[in-house]
Design a protein around this motif. Structure first.
Motif, PDB file in Angstrom:
ATOM      1  N   SER A  78     -15.778  49.754  31.066  1.00 44.17           N
ATOM      2  CA  SER A  78     -16.667  50.816  31.548  1.00 44.17           C
ATOM      3  C   SER A  78     -17.927  50.303  32.241  1.00 44.17           C
ATOM      4  CB  SER A  78     -17.010  51.790  30.420  1.00 44.17           C
ATOM      5  OG  SER A  78     -17.633  51.093  29.388  1.00 44.17           O
ATOM      6  N   SER A  79     -18.486  49.170  31.824  1.00 44.85           N
ATOM      7  CA  SER A  79     -19.729  48.701  32.458  1.00 44.85           C
ATOM      8  C   SER A  79     -19.459  48.030  33.803  1.00 44.85           C
ATOM      9  CB  SER A  79     -20.467  47.738  31.531  1.00 44.85           C
ATOM     10  OG  SER A  79     -19.673  46.603  31.308  1.00 44.85           O
ATOM     11  N   ARG A  80     -18.170  47.784  34.132  1.00 39.46           N
ATOM     12  CA  ARG A  80     -17.838  47.123  35.402  1.00 39.46           C
ATOM     13  C   ARG A  80     -16.803  47.907  36.203  1.00 39.46           C
ATOM     14  NH1 ARG A  80     -17.405  41.101  32.664  1.00 39.46           N
ATOM     15  NH2 ARG A  80     -19.549  41.072  31.914  1.00 39.46           N
ATOM     16  N   LYS A  81     -16.826  49.219  36.075  1.00 41.07           N
ATOM     17  CA  LYS A  81     -15.930  50.092  36.849  1.00 41.07           C
ATOM     18  C   LYS A  81     -14.457  49.675  36.725  1.00 41.07           C
ATOM     19  CE  LYS A  81     -19.060  52.878  38.349  1.00 41.07           C
ATOM     20  NZ  LYS A  81     -19.028  54.305  38.085  1.00 41.07           N
ATOM     21  N   ASN A  82     -14.087  49.338  35.493  1.00 45.29           N
ATOM     22  CA  ASN A  82     -12.692  48.964  35.180  1.00 45.29           C
ATOM     23  C   ASN A  82     -12.188  47.757  35.959  1.00 45.29           C
ATOM     24  OD1 ASN A  82     -12.686  51.027  33.364  1.00 45.29           O
ATOM     25  ND2 ASN A  82     -11.560  52.461  34.667  1.00 45.29           N
ATOM     26  N   ALA A  83     -13.111  46.817  36.226  1.00 49.32           N
ATOM     27  CA  ALA A  83     -12.686  45.551  36.839  1.00 49.32           C
ATOM     28  C   ALA A  83     -11.867  44.770  35.818  1.00 49.32           C
ATOM     29  CB  ALA A  83     -13.922  44.752  37.239  1.00 49.32           C
ATOM     30  N   LEU A  84     -10.919  43.969  36.302  1.00 42.69           N
ATOM     31  CA  LEU A  84     -10.057  43.202  35.397  1.00 42.69           C
ATOM     32  C   LEU A  84     -10.683  41.846  35.086  1.00 42.69           C
ATOM     33  CD1 LEU A  84      -6.420  43.745  36.779  1.00 42.69           C
ATOM     34  CD2 LEU A  84      -7.391  44.672  34.677  1.00 42.69           C
ATOM     35  N   SER A 130     -11.649  48.564  39.821  1.00 46.55           N
ATOM     36  CA  SER A 130     -12.435  48.000  40.939  1.00 46.55           C
ATOM     37  C   SER A 130     -12.001  46.577  41.279  1.00 46.55           C
ATOM     38  CB  SER A 130     -13.929  48.053  40.612  1.00 46.55           C
ATOM     39  OG  SER A 130     -14.209  47.203  39.523  1.00 46.55           O
ATOM     40  N   GLY A 131     -10.798  46.188  40.863  1.00 49.94           N
ATOM     41  CA  GLY A 131     -10.241  44.880  41.232  1.00 49.94           C
ATOM     42  C   GLY A 131     -10.552  43.818  40.209  1.00 49.94           C
ATOM     43  N   GLY A 132     -10.496  42.562  40.646  1.00 49.59           N
ATOM     44  CA  GLY A 132     -10.815  41.462  39.746  1.00 49.59           C
ATOM     45  C   GLY A 132     -12.286  41.537  39.376  1.00 49.59           C
ATOM     46  N   ASP A 133     -12.605  41.221  38.116  1.00 52.40           N
ATOM     47  CA  ASP A 133     -14.006  41.175  37.685  1.00 52.40           C
ATOM     48  C   ASP A 133     -14.683  40.037  38.461  1.00 52.40           C
ATOM     49  OD1 ASP A 133     -16.373  40.566  36.351  1.00 52.40           O
ATOM     50  OD2 ASP A 133     -15.552  41.091  34.384  1.00 52.40           O
ATOM     51  N   THR A 140     -15.393  36.936  36.555  1.00 50.29           N
ATOM     52  CA  THR A 140     -14.184  36.121  36.327  1.00 50.29           C
ATOM     53  C   THR A 140     -13.828  35.360  37.598  1.00 50.29           C
ATOM     54  OG1 THR A 140     -13.317  37.594  34.624  1.00 50.29           O
ATOM     55  CG2 THR A 140     -11.687  36.301  35.828  1.00 50.29           C
ATOM     56  N   ILE A 141     -13.870  36.074  38.723  1.00 52.30           N
ATOM     57  CA  ILE A 141     -13.466  35.472  40.001  1.00 52.30           C
ATOM     58  C   ILE A 141     -14.387  34.296  40.363  1.00 52.30           C
ATOM     59  CG2 ILE A 141     -13.421  35.969  42.498  1.00 52.30           C
ATOM     60  CD1 ILE A 141     -12.033  38.563  41.820  1.00 52.30           C
ATOM     61  N   LYS A 142     -15.677  34.487  40.101  1.00 53.72           N
ATOM     62  CA  LYS A 142     -16.662  33.419  40.370  1.00 53.72           C
ATOM     63  C   LYS A 142     -16.351  32.182  39.525  1.00 53.72           C
ATOM     64  CE  LYS A 142     -21.399  34.248  41.768  1.00 53.72           C
ATOM     65  NZ  LYS A 142     -22.578  34.984  41.371  1.00 53.72           N
ATOM     66  N   GLY A 183     -10.738  58.422  41.153  1.00 51.64           N
ATOM     67  CA  GLY A 183     -11.808  57.555  41.638  1.00 51.64           C
ATOM     68  C   GLY A 183     -11.235  56.444  42.508  1.00 51.64           C
ATOM     69  N   LYS A 184     -11.868  55.284  42.452  1.00 52.29           N
ATOM     70  CA  LYS A 184     -11.490  54.241  43.411  1.00 52.29           C
ATOM     71  C   LYS A 184     -10.483  53.239  42.844  1.00 52.29           C
ATOM     72  CE  LYS A 184     -15.986  54.489  45.738  1.00 52.29           C
ATOM     73  NZ  LYS A 184     -15.655  55.431  46.783  1.00 52.29           N
ATOM     74  N   ALA A 185      -9.572  52.819  43.742  1.00 55.94           N
ATOM     75  CA  ALA A 185      -8.669  51.686  43.464  1.00 55.94           C
ATOM     76  C   ALA A 185      -9.020  50.646  44.524  1.00 55.94           C
ATOM     77  CB  ALA A 185      -7.214  52.122  43.586  1.00 55.94           C
ATOM     78  N   ILE A 186      -9.773  49.632  44.123  1.00 51.81           N
ATOM     79  CA  ILE A 186     -10.372  48.715  45.095  1.00 51.81           C
ATOM     80  C   ILE A 186      -9.858  47.295  44.909  1.00 51.81           C
ATOM     81  CG2 ILE A 186     -12.592  47.596  45.641  1.00 51.81           C
ATOM     82  CD1 ILE A 186     -13.903  50.139  45.697  1.00 51.81           C
ATOM     83  N   GLY A 187      -9.638  46.586  46.021  1.00 45.99           N
ATOM     84  CA  GLY A 187      -9.252  45.169  45.947  1.00 45.99           C
ATOM     85  C   GLY A 187      -8.003  44.994  45.093  1.00 45.99           C
ATOM     86  N   GLY A 188      -8.148  44.195  44.013  1.00 41.94           N
ATOM     87  CA  GLY A 188      -7.018  43.995  43.105  1.00 41.94           C
ATOM     88  C   GLY A 188      -6.561  45.298  42.463  1.00 41.94           C
ATOM     89  N   GLY A 189      -7.456  46.289  42.396  1.00 35.88           N
ATOM     90  CA  GLY A 189      -7.073  47.613  41.858  1.00 35.88           C
ATOM     91  C   GLY A 189      -6.098  48.302  42.798  1.00 35.88           C
ATOM     92  N   VAL A 232     -10.203  45.901  50.017  1.00 31.66           N
ATOM     93  CA  VAL A 232     -11.473  45.409  50.569  1.00 31.66           C
ATOM     94  C   VAL A 232     -11.487  43.883  50.745  1.00 31.66           C
ATOM     95  CG1 VAL A 232     -12.871  47.294  49.602  1.00 31.66           C
ATOM     96  CG2 VAL A 232     -12.499  45.215  48.259  1.00 31.66           C
ATOM     97  N   HIS A 233     -10.328  43.258  50.541  1.00 33.45           N
ATOM     98  CA  HIS A 233     -10.268  41.789  50.501  1.00 33.45           C
ATOM     99  C   HIS A 233     -10.951  41.128  51.692  1.00 33.45           C
ATOM    100  CE1 HIS A 233      -7.056  43.501  48.070  1.00 33.45           C
ATOM    101  NE2 HIS A 233      -7.032  42.370  47.375  1.00 33.45           N
ATOM    102  N   LYS A 234     -10.743  41.723  52.882  1.00 32.40           N
ATOM    103  CA  LYS A 234     -11.317  41.159  54.096  1.00 32.40           C
ATOM    104  C   LYS A 234     -12.830  40.955  53.945  1.00 32.40           C
ATOM    105  CE  LYS A 234     -12.490  42.975  58.602  1.00 32.40           C
ATOM    106  NZ  LYS A 234     -12.053  43.820  59.711  1.00 32.40           N
ATOM    107  N   GLY A 237      -3.587  38.561  47.014  1.00 29.73           N
ATOM    108  CA  GLY A 237      -2.802  37.452  46.472  1.00 29.73           C
ATOM    109  C   GLY A 237      -2.013  37.850  45.236  1.00 29.73           C
ATOM    110  N   TRP A 238      -2.187  39.093  44.789  1.00 33.61           N
ATOM    111  CA  TRP A 238      -1.460  39.546  43.586  1.00 33.61           C
ATOM    112  C   TRP A 238      -0.141  40.220  43.971  1.00 33.61           C
ATOM    113  CZ3 TRP A 238      -5.884  42.232  40.247  1.00 33.61           C
ATOM    114  CH2 TRP A 238      -6.833  41.255  39.893  1.00 33.61           C
ATOM    115  N   GLY A 239       0.305  39.987  45.219  1.00 33.36           N
ATOM    116  CA  GLY A 239       1.561  40.582  45.690  1.00 33.36           C
ATOM    117  C   GLY A 239       1.333  41.910  46.399  1.00 33.36           C
TER     118      GLY A 239
END
Ligand SMILES: CCC(=O)SCCNC(=O)CCNC(=O)[C@H](O)C(C)(C)COP(=O)(O)OP(=O)(O)OC[C@H]1O[C@@H](n2cnc3c(N)ncnc32)[C@H](O)[C@@H]1OP(=O)(O)O
Length: 297
Positions: free
Chosen positions: A64-70, A105-108, A111-113, A148-154, A175-177, A184-186
């Motif tokens: 919830s604090s990161r818009k459902n980022a993984l 909202s995609g990868g957290d 985590t990605i950093k 709501g939004k399905a962004i990037g990895g979402g 939004v990868h660009k 990259g997740w297929g």
């Protein structure tokens, strides 16, 4: 005697089905235990699974604090939940949803950093491709409920489901660009299968916002839900019911046919169709239908 023979055929077919679930193993340079160890250190959020008695499961993405980022631990939990679903023999359907006001909202970004070097990035990519491919190959009819939004990895995650239902005001966006990366997740390969290469190129290279009407017009989404946020899951359950009604082994066999047809060359697929056909022919649902002599006029 006939029923025992049928059960034996079905057991062998289920075992064969399990063989080609994952894409990568150590022969591809994939070190699963190492990537799992790294992801376990990157925590936050959870992935919850609730298996319904009606054969329809709900898989909830929650951070919830990161818009459902993984986060890393959510990627691990997602893989565990898929393993659980692979063993659920009574299952017929699956609804993937995000809690609160976002699908995912995609990868957290934290985590990605932490895994932004080339080697870790590639291992995470193989891990997520394995997981989402196993999700796509589940013998369950799956629906992504996008509120709501399905962004990037979402956005990539929702393409691993058989169908996408969008609530009013929701949006899918690759939004990868803008992140200086490509899917990259297929997600790109699945998007091409869904909408064709020209549309996929527009959506990816333009990082376009895709609202429900646009998604439906290009074949990316299958319906718009009108219900309020708290009853959308109920509406999605109703939407999936005509497809999951009936015996589990028949619904599961139908989905397997689709996976085979999509993933194999024609000759290979049609041979596999024969093997799957043998798992339902002469089975309890088939014998019951024969005894009822139903008419379809
Ligand atoms: C596999 C490749 C990938 O998936 S790369 C990741 C792609 N995703 C992103 O870049 C998402 C970036 N986030 C956004 O665009 C916005 O936060 C979205 C999701 C549209 C939500 O906007 P809005 O409703 O205004 O909320 P907000 O920005 O205030 O966010 C609330 C808090 O959530 C956080 N958040 C959001 N997304 C992520 C994410 N992917 N990873 C980590 N944290 C995320 C925001 O930073 C914000 O946190 P905070 O309240 O400022 O501490």
């Amino acid at each position: 005697m006939a029923l025992n023979l049928w059960r034996c055929v079905m057991k062998r077919a289920e075992a064969r089905w399990c063989l080609y679930r994952s894409l990568y193993n150590s022969s591809h340079g994939f070190n699963e235990s190492e990537v799992k160890r790294k992801l376990a250190e990157l925590s936050g959020g959870s992935v919850k699974l609730c298996k319904g008695e009606n054969g329809i499961a709900e898989l909830g993405i929650s951070n919830s604090s990161r818009k459902n980022a993984l986060s890393g631990t959510m990627m691990l939990e997602l893989e565990e939940r898929i393993s659980d679903l692979e063993k659920w023999k009574e299952g017929k359907g699956l609804i993937v949803y995000g809690t609160e006001d976002t699908f995912c909202s995609g990868g957290d970004l934290n985590t990605i950093k932490a895994i932004s070097n080339a080697k870790d990035g590639l291992m995470m990519c193989m891990f997520m491709q394995n997981t989402l491919t196993r999700l796509q190959r589940l013998p369950l009819i799956s629906v992504a409920l996008i509120q709501g939004k399905a962004i990037g990895g979402g956005a990539e995650l929702c393409t691993a489901c058989d169908f996408r239902l969008m609530t009013e005001g929701s949006e899918i966006r690759f939004v990868h660009k803008h992140m200086g990366i490509v899917p990259g997740w297929g997600g790109a390969s699945r998007l091409i299968q869904l909408v064709g290469s020209r549309q996929a190129l527009k959506l990816l290279s333009g990082a376009l916002r895709i609202p429900p009407e646009h998604a439906i017009s290009i074949g990316l989404a299958d319906g718009t839900l009108s219900s309020a946020a708290d009853s959308a899951l109920e509406e999605a359950q109703k939407w999936i019911t005509p497809y999951t009604k009936g015996a589990a082994n028949v619904t599961r066999a139908m989905k397997k046919l689709i996976v085979c047809g999509r993933e194999h060359l024609f000759e290979d697929a049609i041979r596999k169709e024969k093997d799957i056909f043998a798992t339902v022919w002469g089975g309890p649902s088939n014998l019951q239908a024969l005894s009822e002599r139903t008419k379809y006029n």
